[in-house]
Design an enzyme around this catalytic site. Structure first.
Site: not given
Ligand code: SAH
Ligand code: SF4
Length: 414
Positions: A122, A135, A142, A146, A149, A387
């Protein structure tokens, strides 16, 4: 073109090399999308052009592809009449396939895209009054998990190629009708410094879509080089931000070889909490990460590092956490701004967003210490474009499940 390079696919914390799987084109033509000028020139020579012709034609074709957004050789009007079909027989300029395009009530747009080997990913466009931010995804899925996420619940299907990464920016320009118009003329090439927000919708790029960009470093670098090239998409590196969850060993190269703005997904200030919510912390801890930020080439007051901090109720959002964040940023003397991200929910998520009062209190403590700490307004939540909400079909499987499947494939092949 089959690509059998080895890429590093990290497990939850440990990298394991596996073969990259890209299906060759059925028609045998070579896709030029994502290739640098020197490689296009080589391919033209291999196809039979003499050195002088290959040099000239690759310069022209490069300009048409990346600066003008033209994919059909027939439309490349300064190539000789015979040259155009000759190229079209041997080469192609492909974009990722658009499967679905959605528009949120707040104007945010999300595209579901598909690779030639049928993997979905996406991209999201977020329009604002004074800027428009694209974005961009770096991987399908991935490897990291996290906990907050949605993408983290997917398994890593594969790294996106440079063509699939730069292709997202090109698709966005197609959709927004933003290719430079006018006659083909090399004297007109825009200097990167001339690229301003004036009248443009797409002004900024963030590598914050699906995936961890620093686990796909080479492809992300090669794609961003095309985006930053004055003869290519000509977007200044000051308008590009790469977000990492903290892949410490790649951060220095990111600064040196790409030189874009850095955003770091910090999200917690104690080992216990960060180990839980950003598991890569077990491999590269907070101190190591902040030291890598302090060493990041080109970090200065003018180009501060952004620390992203997702607000999770009763997890990382106390006043003590805010004070500790200030202390850490001071200890490492970091030119920083903090981006507070209200947690965006998704089906099955185990966290809740902090209350607005809590977020306000957290933000004020950081502001009072002289560090900017704006709260990011969630965008595109109604179409799951905010995000952490991006996710396509591939579920994460347990290591045991993956091992079972690998054993079955081996048994079937023997
Ligand atoms: N993988 C990279 C970039 C993609 S995520 C990273 O982790 O930095 C982009 C941002 O969205 C990151 O800061 C991530 O931690 C945040 N993010 C992920 N899941 C989220 C959620 N459910 N609510 C708000 N921010 C989130
Ligand atoms: Fe991967 Fe989501 Fe963690 Fe970014 S925030 S490293 S996309 S699992």
């Amino acid at each position: 073109m089959a690509d059998t390079n080895l890429m590093s696919i990290p497990g939850q914390v440990d990298p394991v090399p596996v073969a990259r799987d890209i299906t060759p084109r059925a028609d045998g033509r070579i896709d030029l999308m994502g290739l640098p000028k020197a490689r296009i020139r080589e391919l033209f020579e291999q196809a039979g052009l003499d050195a002088k012709q290959a040099k000239l034609r690759s310069k022209q074709v490069f300009h048409w592809i990346y600066h003008r957004g033209i994919s059909e050789f027939a439309e490349m009007t300064d190539l000789g009449k015979a040259m155009r079909p000759w190229l079209a027989e041997r080469f192609v300029v492909a974009r990722p396939e658009v499967v679905e395009a959605q528009v949120s009530s707040d104007g945010t747009r999300k595209w579901l895209l598909r690779t030639p080997d049928s993997h979905d990913f996406e991209m999201v466009f977020i329009p604002d009054a004074d800027r428009g931010t694209l974005c961009v995804s770096s991987q399908v899925g991935c490897t990291l998990n996290c906990r907050f996420c949605h993408t983290g619940t997917m398994r890593l299907v594969r790294n996106l190629t440079p063509g699939e990464i730069v292709g997202q920016v090109m698709l966005a320009r197609d959709a927004l009708g933003e290719w430079p118009k006018g006659k083909m003329d090399f004297a007109e090439i825009e200097d990167e410094a001339e690229y301003t927000a004036d009248g443009r919708l797409l002004t900024n790029i963030v590598m914050m879509g699906m995936g961890e960009p620093l686990y796909n470093f080479d492809n992300v670098r090669d794609a961003l080089k095309l985006v930053m090239d004055g003869e290519g998409l000509a977007l200044s590196k000051r308008r590009i931000t790469l977000s990492t969850s903290g892949v410490v060993p790649m951060m220095e190269r990111c600064g040196e070889e790409i030189g874009v703005n850095l955003a770091v997904s910090l999200h917690a200030v104690t080992k216990d909490v960060r180990d839980e919510i950003v598991p890569i912390n077990k491999k590269y801890g907070i101190e190591q990460l902040l030291q890598a930020c302090a060493d990041y080439p080109s970090a200065s007051n003018a180009r501060r590092i952004t620390f992203e901090y997702v607000m999770l109720k009763d997890k990382n959002d106390s006043d003590e956490h805010a004070h500790e964040l200030v202390r850490l940023l001071r200890e490492y003397d970091l030119p920083a701004k903090v981006n507070l991200i209200p947690f965006n929910p998704w089906p099955g998520a185990t966290y809740e967003c902090s209350t607005p009062e809590r977020i306000k209190s957290f933000s004020s403590i950081i502001f009072d210490a002289g560090i900017s700490a704006p709260v990011r307004t969630p965008r595109g939540r109604d179409i799951d474009a905010a995000c952490g909400q991006l996710k396509t079909a591939a579920e994460k499987k347990s290591r045991a499940q993956l091992d079972r499947e690998a054993a079955q494939v081996q048994a079937a092949n023997s």
